[in-house]
Design a protein around this motif. Structure first.
Motif, PDB file in Angstrom:
ATOM      1  N   PHE A  36     -31.254 -20.728  22.529  1.00 36.84           N
ATOM      2  CA  PHE A  36     -31.009 -19.312  22.232  1.00 36.84           C
ATOM      3  C   PHE A  36     -30.002 -19.160  21.093  1.00 36.84           C
ATOM      4  O   PHE A  36     -30.231 -18.453  20.131  1.00 36.84           O
ATOM      5  CB  PHE A  36     -30.470 -18.585  23.467  1.00 36.84           C
ATOM      6  CG  PHE A  36     -31.445 -18.504  24.607  1.00 36.84           C
ATOM      7  CD1 PHE A  36     -32.788 -18.225  24.380  1.00 36.84           C
ATOM      8  CD2 PHE A  36     -31.023 -18.691  25.905  1.00 36.84           C
ATOM      9  CE1 PHE A  36     -33.688 -18.147  25.434  1.00 36.84           C
ATOM     10  CE2 PHE A  36     -31.917 -18.609  26.973  1.00 36.84           C
ATOM     11  CZ  PHE A  36     -33.247 -18.335  26.734  1.00 36.84           C
ATOM     12  N   SER A  37     -28.851 -19.789  21.236  1.00 34.65           N
ATOM     13  CA  SER A  37     -27.797 -19.726  20.207  1.00 34.65           C
ATOM     14  C   SER A  37     -27.061 -21.049  20.176  1.00 34.65           C
ATOM     15  O   SER A  37     -26.917 -21.708  21.195  1.00 34.65           O
ATOM     16  CB  SER A  37     -26.762 -18.639  20.522  1.00 34.65           C
ATOM     17  OG  SER A  37     -27.332 -17.371  20.500  1.00 34.65           O
ATOM     18  N   TYR A  56     -23.805 -12.812  15.628  1.00 34.07           N
ATOM     19  CA  TYR A  56     -23.415 -13.154  16.994  1.00 34.07           C
ATOM     20  C   TYR A  56     -24.540 -13.919  17.703  1.00 34.07           C
ATOM     21  O   TYR A  56     -24.320 -14.924  18.352  1.00 34.07           O
ATOM     22  CB  TYR A  56     -23.085 -11.879  17.773  1.00 34.07           C
ATOM     23  CG  TYR A  56     -22.778 -12.127  19.239  1.00 34.07           C
ATOM     24  CD1 TYR A  56     -21.492 -12.433  19.653  1.00 34.07           C
ATOM     25  CD2 TYR A  56     -23.781 -12.077  20.206  1.00 34.07           C
ATOM     26  CE1 TYR A  56     -21.198 -12.671  20.988  1.00 34.07           C
ATOM     27  CE2 TYR A  56     -23.502 -12.317  21.542  1.00 34.07           C
ATOM     28  CZ  TYR A  56     -22.214 -12.611  21.923  1.00 34.07           C
ATOM     29  OH  TYR A  56     -21.936 -12.856  23.249  1.00 34.07           O
ATOM     30  N   PHE A  57     -25.742 -13.424  17.558  1.00 33.75           N
ATOM     31  CA  PHE A  57     -26.851 -14.046  18.281  1.00 33.75           C
ATOM     32  C   PHE A  57     -27.296 -15.348  17.634  1.00 33.75           C
ATOM     33  O   PHE A  57     -27.850 -16.212  18.287  1.00 33.75           O
ATOM     34  CB  PHE A  57     -28.030 -13.088  18.380  1.00 33.75           C
ATOM     35  CG  PHE A  57     -27.776 -11.970  19.334  1.00 33.75           C
ATOM     36  CD1 PHE A  57     -27.512 -12.248  20.666  1.00 33.75           C
ATOM     37  CD2 PHE A  57     -27.765 -10.652  18.914  1.00 33.75           C
ATOM     38  CE1 PHE A  57     -27.262 -11.221  21.568  1.00 33.75           C
ATOM     39  CE2 PHE A  57     -27.517  -9.628  19.798  1.00 33.75           C
ATOM     40  CZ  PHE A  57     -27.251  -9.908  21.122  1.00 33.75           C
ATOM     41  N   GLN A  58     -27.057 -15.467  16.338  1.00 31.55           N
ATOM     42  CA  GLN A  58     -27.486 -16.669  15.640  1.00 31.55           C
ATOM     43  C   GLN A  58     -26.538 -17.812  15.959  1.00 31.55           C
ATOM     44  O   GLN A  58     -26.836 -18.711  16.731  1.00 31.55           O
ATOM     45  CB  GLN A  58     -27.509 -16.382  14.155  1.00 31.55           C
ATOM     46  CG  GLN A  58     -27.888 -17.586  13.332  1.00 31.55           C
ATOM     47  CD  GLN A  58     -27.998 -17.186  11.887  1.00 31.55           C
ATOM     48  OE1 GLN A  58     -28.764 -16.312  11.521  1.00 31.55           O
ATOM     49  NE2 GLN A  58     -27.207 -17.821  11.066  1.00 31.55           N
ATOM     50  N   LEU A  77     -23.310 -12.912  32.378  1.00 31.70           N
ATOM     51  CA  LEU A  77     -24.474 -13.318  33.168  1.00 31.70           C
ATOM     52  C   LEU A  77     -24.696 -12.300  34.276  1.00 31.70           C
ATOM     53  O   LEU A  77     -25.826 -11.987  34.622  1.00 31.70           O
ATOM     54  CB  LEU A  77     -24.251 -14.699  33.803  1.00 31.70           C
ATOM     55  CG  LEU A  77     -24.270 -15.905  32.881  1.00 31.70           C
ATOM     56  CD1 LEU A  77     -24.052 -17.183  33.676  1.00 31.70           C
ATOM     57  CD2 LEU A  77     -25.594 -15.991  32.127  1.00 31.70           C
ATOM     58  N   VAL A  78     -23.600 -11.801  34.806  1.00 32.70           N
ATOM     59  CA  VAL A  78     -23.653 -10.913  35.963  1.00 32.70           C
ATOM     60  C   VAL A  78     -22.717  -9.738  35.710  1.00 32.70           C
ATOM     61  O   VAL A  78     -21.550  -9.952  35.401  1.00 32.70           O
ATOM     62  CB  VAL A  78     -23.179 -11.671  37.230  1.00 32.70           C
ATOM     63  CG1 VAL A  78     -22.988 -10.727  38.392  1.00 32.70           C
ATOM     64  CG2 VAL A  78     -24.157 -12.781  37.579  1.00 32.70           C
ATOM     65  N   GLU A  80     -20.348 -10.299  26.673  1.00 31.37           N
ATOM     66  CA  GLU A  80     -21.636 -10.670  27.262  1.00 31.37           C
ATOM     67  C   GLU A  80     -21.426 -11.299  28.644  1.00 31.37           C
ATOM     68  O   GLU A  80     -20.531 -12.114  28.827  1.00 31.37           O
ATOM     69  CB  GLU A  80     -22.351 -11.667  26.341  1.00 31.37           C
ATOM     70  CG  GLU A  80     -23.751 -12.011  26.820  1.00 31.37           C
ATOM     71  CD  GLU A  80     -24.532 -12.846  25.803  1.00 31.37           C
ATOM     72  OE1 GLU A  80     -23.911 -13.356  24.856  1.00 31.37           O
ATOM     73  OE2 GLU A  80     -25.758 -12.991  25.982  1.00 31.37           O
ATOM     74  N   PRO A 127     -29.694 -14.914  35.148  1.00 27.91           N
ATOM     75  CA  PRO A 127     -30.579 -14.740  33.985  1.00 27.91           C
ATOM     76  C   PRO A 127     -30.890 -16.087  33.307  1.00 27.91           C
ATOM     77  O   PRO A 127     -30.207 -17.076  33.561  1.00 27.91           O
ATOM     78  CB  PRO A 127     -29.781 -13.830  33.055  1.00 27.91           C
ATOM     79  CG  PRO A 127     -28.380 -13.923  33.493  1.00 27.91           C
ATOM     80  CD  PRO A 127     -28.389 -14.279  34.943  1.00 27.91           C
ATOM     81  N   PRO A 128     -31.900 -16.089  32.453  1.00 29.22           N
ATOM     82  CA  PRO A 128     -32.360 -17.343  31.832  1.00 29.22           C
ATOM     83  C   PRO A 128     -31.320 -18.070  30.982  1.00 29.22           C
ATOM     84  O   PRO A 128     -31.454 -19.264  30.755  1.00 29.22           O
ATOM     85  CB  PRO A 128     -33.522 -16.895  30.932  1.00 29.22           C
ATOM     86  CG  PRO A 128     -33.947 -15.582  31.470  1.00 29.22           C
ATOM     87  CD  PRO A 128     -32.751 -14.947  32.080  1.00 29.22           C
ATOM     88  N   LEU A 129     -30.308 -17.370  30.497  1.00 26.77           N
ATOM     89  CA  LEU A 129     -29.381 -18.039  29.591  1.00 26.77           C
ATOM     90  C   LEU A 129     -28.401 -18.938  30.327  1.00 26.77           C
ATOM     91  O   LEU A 129     -27.735 -18.510  31.266  1.00 26.77           O
ATOM     92  CB  LEU A 129     -28.609 -16.995  28.770  1.00 26.77           C
ATOM     93  CG  LEU A 129     -27.715 -17.567  27.670  1.00 26.77           C
ATOM     94  CD1 LEU A 129     -27.747 -16.660  26.450  1.00 26.77           C
ATOM     95  CD2 LEU A 129     -26.292 -17.771  28.143  1.00 26.77           C
ATOM     96  N   LYS A 155     -35.223 -12.520  26.222  1.00 29.22           N
ATOM     97  CA  LYS A 155     -35.112 -13.972  26.375  1.00 29.22           C
ATOM     98  C   LYS A 155     -33.834 -14.378  27.094  1.00 29.22           C
ATOM     99  O   LYS A 155     -33.855 -15.209  27.988  1.00 29.22           O
ATOM    100  CB  LYS A 155     -35.141 -14.637  24.998  1.00 29.22           C
ATOM    101  CG  LYS A 155     -36.550 -14.933  24.528  1.00 29.22           C
ATOM    102  CD  LYS A 155     -36.524 -15.859  23.334  1.00 29.22           C
ATOM    103  CE  LYS A 155     -37.878 -15.823  22.632  1.00 29.22           C
ATOM    104  NZ  LYS A 155     -37.744 -15.939  21.188  1.00 29.22           N
ATOM    105  N   ARG A 156     -32.719 -13.803  26.666  1.00 24.66           N
ATOM    106  CA  ARG A 156     -31.429 -14.195  27.244  1.00 24.66           C
ATOM    107  C   ARG A 156     -31.270 -13.684  28.676  1.00 24.66           C
ATOM    108  O   ARG A 156     -30.737 -14.361  29.534  1.00 24.66           O
ATOM    109  CB  ARG A 156     -30.270 -13.645  26.389  1.00 24.66           C
ATOM    110  CG  ARG A 156     -30.233 -14.219  24.989  1.00 24.66           C
ATOM    111  CD  ARG A 156     -29.235 -13.483  24.108  1.00 24.66           C
ATOM    112  NE  ARG A 156     -27.857 -13.924  24.258  1.00 24.66           N
ATOM    113  CZ  ARG A 156     -27.310 -14.933  23.594  1.00 24.66           C
ATOM    114  NH1 ARG A 156     -28.031 -15.619  22.732  1.00 24.66           N
ATOM    115  NH2 ARG A 156     -26.047 -15.242  23.761  1.00 24.66           N
ATOM    116  N   GLY A 157     -31.721 -12.454  28.914  1.00 22.59           N
ATOM    117  CA  GLY A 157     -31.613 -11.894  30.257  1.00 22.59           C
ATOM    118  C   GLY A 157     -30.194 -11.530  30.658  1.00 22.59           C
ATOM    119  O   GLY A 157     -29.940 -11.148  31.795  1.00 22.59           O
ATOM    120  N   THR A 158     -29.264 -11.667  29.746  1.00 25.10           N
ATOM    121  CA  THR A 158     -27.868 -11.360  30.036  1.00 25.10           C
ATOM    122  C   THR A 158     -27.605  -9.865  29.861  1.00 25.10           C
ATOM    123  O   THR A 158     -28.493  -9.112  29.485  1.00 25.10           O
ATOM    124  CB  THR A 158     -26.956 -12.124  29.064  1.00 25.10           C
ATOM    125  OG1 THR A 158     -27.388 -11.833  27.733  1.00 25.10           O
ATOM    126  CG2 THR A 158     -27.040 -13.617  29.305  1.00 25.10           C
TER     127      THR A 158
END
Lengths: 457, 457
Positions: free
Chosen positions: B379-380, A448-450, A344-345, A342, B349-351, A283-286
């Motif tokens: 997402f978060s 972390y994700f929550q 994006l790129v 984390e 990415p989608p985030l 979902k995140r794609g990161t």
């Protein structure tokens, strides 16, 4: 929505120690105090022995097992003697089960009848502001709270539990939140847990609280300033970070608008599993990296600042080459450390746009041009954009991983972190994050994700 | 390294008009001046007819074919009359081959015996500062230059050619460089081309040049300030952009350290071909987009600012969603427009990390949380970082192309650019850049990738 006072009553039922618990505590304390006094007498020392902290002030929360006993020495006693006798008495009282801990000076932590006792030597100074070490102030705090709390012990308990629930209780460096003494002072100031929350909902940065009218506060540079009533040079809330400060304000607002018990007792975090992680990553794609390594078993208050400093340096260095982390976190437990970053790129094309000096700086301009003007590797430039030289050159590190592998030694890491990472650092990415098999780490990842504020349904 | 004065002599040999060219010019001018005067006489008008510009001041460069003839009206003549007679006389003199151009008021541009004549009506005001339109100042400029240039015509020619060679000659909006009048003033101030260059090598931003001692300069906000000797409210260098200013300084330094003729006559740019483009793209690894569209055939001074405004808006909007162009450029020629944007990253990415309001702003905070707290797409978060709320949500546009296709109408484009792009915009990427078959565009592309300062081998 549950009734506000019903919620608070339910919380108090859970956190107020029972009659039996109180009795048990009293007995154990009496027994240990007696041992300490015996030990002192045998050595013919002129010291005070006092019970300190939430147990003494009746503000402890059911199930808490930490008790402080302070041994007060005359300020003329040499420090070495104070330390020597402090340890000796502590050891004698503790029997077999103790450790020596190091704060400003060493003290004994002992497990006795299921309770944890800190047996701490200090100097009996005349006034708190003449304290020789930080613990010398503690008996004055005790005096002030005892004299002013006015039977508001339960309000303190509610506040402590609320702060625990929303994650900002404790002045330790992992939390950077509200200490027990700070909780007591806030209740003394505002009269009740709810009155405090009502006020806090409108707090702004640099909120200043004082116990003396028209007190001129020294210039503290903290989001929350609570001037110590026993020593006005000190900010009791100095440990409270900007994030903890605002988390408290935000939680106060939310609780007041939707009171529910989850603020005090949040549902436990479920450790993340492979399937859930894969879902989240898709979902995140990161791209998420875990730099995992083994450190010496430092206490958290030593380990956390080192890890924080290190992750800051890593972020700064990566940002400089255009790998800007969008979020980071730190896991540390008993020597196992993980730095989480984390992105994006995490991979970029070969072209790097290098910004040179301003044209106005003639000498720097000359050096810059001498370096690049005949360099066959240059893609474009040097050319002038606005007032500076720009040159487009090959990027040195095309990926986060390549950079970390080569540049570790040039990052401003703390000594311990550098040594540890150098002697073996696993770089895990995305689904490999779960190669670390540690339940606490998996709970940390889930959290972390929550990062979702609890809501009451 | 060639001798400095040898280089300058070689340049002068190329740019100083020959005896024959001077004679030809004189004859054509005499003939056209005569026609204008006849035409004036027939209409019984009380006007001056004067020759203006580099032809009159003998500072034109060999091969330049632009000549200005000004027709001066009494300031009491109504504007409509001035425009009417200006055009009528121009048309009569021009014969068949003319166009009407529009500046502050219309004038005739005519091709006569291979030269381009601008026949421009103006008001004969008493002093330059009382000018009714911008051209009314021009005769005063002419007076000042003629009175002060002191036989330094060749120095002006060297300066003009140098500025042409390094790409900053001309006040038009495509160039934003140095006008002819500015060149003359700089030579009057510094005495020679080389003395100017020597001084310019050390210029700093807001360099101020004046022709009156202790003149108090009005507050001009330009990199170069040259106070008009005939009108101190005016900065003659107002058109010079920061980049042109620094390009001139940088070129001055380079030329002085390595004088060579290439500064004056840079080698021609070779149009790019498919093979070379592919090579370059592979090396750079970036993504380059060309937004190509047909505009009305506007003159460059109208088209460029509109294209500049538009590309700025596009960059701003793309940067806001984390597609930050590393370089942009504009191509425009006879209605054919291309906006060029180069990216390190053109897909994400989608985030999307959405930064919300500060916690302190209670109302905004509430609105923000109401919006996101129960949104299943989140997402978060929302969580607090430093002093603000953050929420991690799905990104609306995963690529530059998707954004451009959907958001065109919401960008702050100029009216003409928006209408043109809407009625048909080709989005070309990387190797497709060459789908535009236009030699000038291919030279523009070659120049974009080069941007290397000329060096003399």
């Amino acid at each position: 929505m549950k009734n506000l006072s019903a919620v608070l009553q339910e919380v108090l039922r859970k956190i107020k120690p029972s009659y039996d618990e109180c009795n048990e505590l009293k007995q154990v304390i009496a027994q240990v105090m007696n041992s300490v006094k015996q030990s002192v007498k045998r050595r013919e020392l002129d010291v005070d022995v006092i019970l300190i902290g939430s147990a003494a002030r009746n503000t402890w929360i059911a199930g808490d097992r930490d008790i402080d006993i302070f041994i007060g020495f005359d300020p003329r006693v040499p420090r070495t003697d104070l330390e020597y006798f402090g340890i000796e008495i502590g050891k004698e009282v503790a029997g077999d089960s103790y450790v020596i801990q190091y704060a400003e000076h060493p003290y004994v932590k002992a497990k006795i009848s299921g309770f944890i006792f800190d047996i701490v030597p200090y100097y009996r100074v005349d006034v708190a502001s003449r304290s020789i070490s930080a613990v010398d102030r503690t008996p004055f705090h005790q005096q002030f709270v005892t004299a002013n709390l006015n039977n508001k012990e339960d309000e303190v308990r509610l506040l402590k539990q609320f702060l625990k629930g929303v994650g900002v209780y404790g002045a330790e460096l992992k939390i950077r939140g509200f200490s027990g003494y700070l909780c007591e002072l806030l209740i003394i100031k505002y009269g009740s847990f709810l009155q405090l929350l009502n006020d806090a909902a409108d707090w702004k940065r640099r909120k200043c609280i004082s116990f003396v009218n028209n007190e001129i506060a020294p210039k503290f540079d903290n989001p929350l300033i609570v001037i110590d009533p026993v020593d006005p040079k000190r900010n009791v809330a100095a440990a409270v970070s900007t994030e903890s400060f605002f988390n408290f304000i935000d939680s106060a607002r939310e609780f007041l608008s939707k009171p529910c018990i989850e603020f005090f007792f949040p549902p436990p975090i479920k450790a993340i599993n492979a399937k859930r992680l894969k879902d989240i990553l898709t979902k995140r794609g990161t791209n998420i990296y875990a730099f995992s390594f083994k450190m010496p078993e430092l206490v958290e208050d030593i380990a956390y600042p080192q890890l924080e400093k290190s992750i800051k340096s890593i972020c700064k260095a990566l940002s400089r080459i255009e790998f800007q982390p969008i979020r980071t976190d730190i896991y540390y437990r008993k020597g196992n450390a993980v730095l989480l970053l984390e992105f994006l790129v995490c991979s970029l094309p070969p072209l790097y746009r290098h910004v040179g000096p301003p044209v106005e700086c003639k000498e720097h301009a000359q050096k810059f041009k001498d370096k690049y003007i005949n360099d066959p590797a240059v893609f474009s430039g040097p050319y002038i954009q606005e007032s500076r030289y720009i040159v487009e050159i090959p990027r040195k590190y095309l990926t986060v991983e390549a950079f970390m592998q080569k540049q570790l030694k040039n990052l401003k890491l703390s000594e311990a972190v550098y040594t540890s990472m150098k002697s073996g650092c696993n770089i895990l990415c995305n689904e490999d994050l779960l190669k670390i098999e540690d339940q606490n780490y998996r709970e940390f990842l889930a959290n972390y994700f929550q990062r979702r504020k609890r809501t009451c349904e």
